[in-house]
Design a protein around this motif. Sequence first.
Motif, PDB file in Angstrom:
ATOM      1  N   ASP A 193       0.814  -1.125  -0.076  1.00 20.42           N
ATOM      2  CA  ASP A 193      -0.007  -0.030  -0.065  1.00 20.42           C
ATOM      3  C   ASP A 193       0.932   1.107   0.029  1.00 20.42           C
ATOM      4  N   ASP A 194       0.269   2.342  -0.214  1.00 19.93           N
ATOM      5  CA  ASP A 194       1.182   3.755  -0.193  1.00 19.93           C
ATOM      6  C   ASP A 194       1.016   4.439   1.185  1.00 19.93           C
ATOM      7  N   GLU A 195       0.927   3.560   2.227  1.00 20.99           N
ATOM      8  CA  GLU A 195       1.090   4.117   3.527  1.00 20.99           C
ATOM      9  C   GLU A 195       1.744   3.116   4.461  1.00 20.99           C
ATOM     10  N   GLU A 242       7.652  11.194   2.146  1.00 18.81           N
ATOM     11  CA  GLU A 242       6.323  10.545   1.939  1.00 18.81           C
ATOM     12  C   GLU A 242       6.370   9.121   1.672  1.00 18.81           C
ATOM     13  N   VAL A 243       5.482   8.500   2.325  1.00 19.08           N
ATOM     14  CA  VAL A 243       5.517   6.911   2.159  1.00 19.08           C
ATOM     15  C   VAL A 243       5.103   6.667   0.697  1.00 19.08           C
ATOM     16  N   ALA A 289       8.445  -0.509   5.084  1.00 17.82           N
ATOM     17  CA  ALA A 289       8.147   0.929   4.677  1.00 17.82           C
ATOM     18  C   ALA A 289       9.333   1.541   3.539  1.00 17.82           C
TER      19      ALA A 289
END
Length: 170
Positions: free
Chosen positions: A70-72, A87-88, A100
């Motif tokens: 995911d992007d978080e 930014e993740v 991450a």
Amino acid sequence: MKSLRRLVLLPATAVLGVALLAGCSGDDGDEAGSSGSSGSSGSSDGSAGDVDPSEVPTGDLEDLEELGFDDELPDGFPDDVPLVEGEVQVGAEQTGVYTAALQHDGTPQEAYDEAADLLEADGYEETTAQDLGEVLIGSFTGDEWDVAVSVIEDPVGDRSVVSYSVTEAS
């Protein structure tokens, strides 16, 4: 942004793979027993630790969500592990390994130094550090967590990608 996430996924996947392999290194008795000189016949066409690039996922983030990317930061990512500001790009959790990848505005050396400084200021001890040319890597041990950090130059711009792999301390 999608192309950046696609490029960031490869190092994040590599960190995850290294962490998973490190956790499983002693599990296969057959390979552990056959890694001596009887297996070295001069052939250099691969080893059990090599990764086939065609098997590394590099598709769009939407295609990778089913793999847990995911992007978080993933649910449960330890909030007491200090991360560089950025930014993740990719986050995942599999079998207790939290990963991450964050985009950092500095050079790879600046990004690595910041990550190391944050971890050491929080009580982590750097146990290994290597400059492999294209990537800077280090291992940090804390009371609760072991953290592996790798940093590469962002292939899309004048930035870096800092990848973390976090596991319970051994």
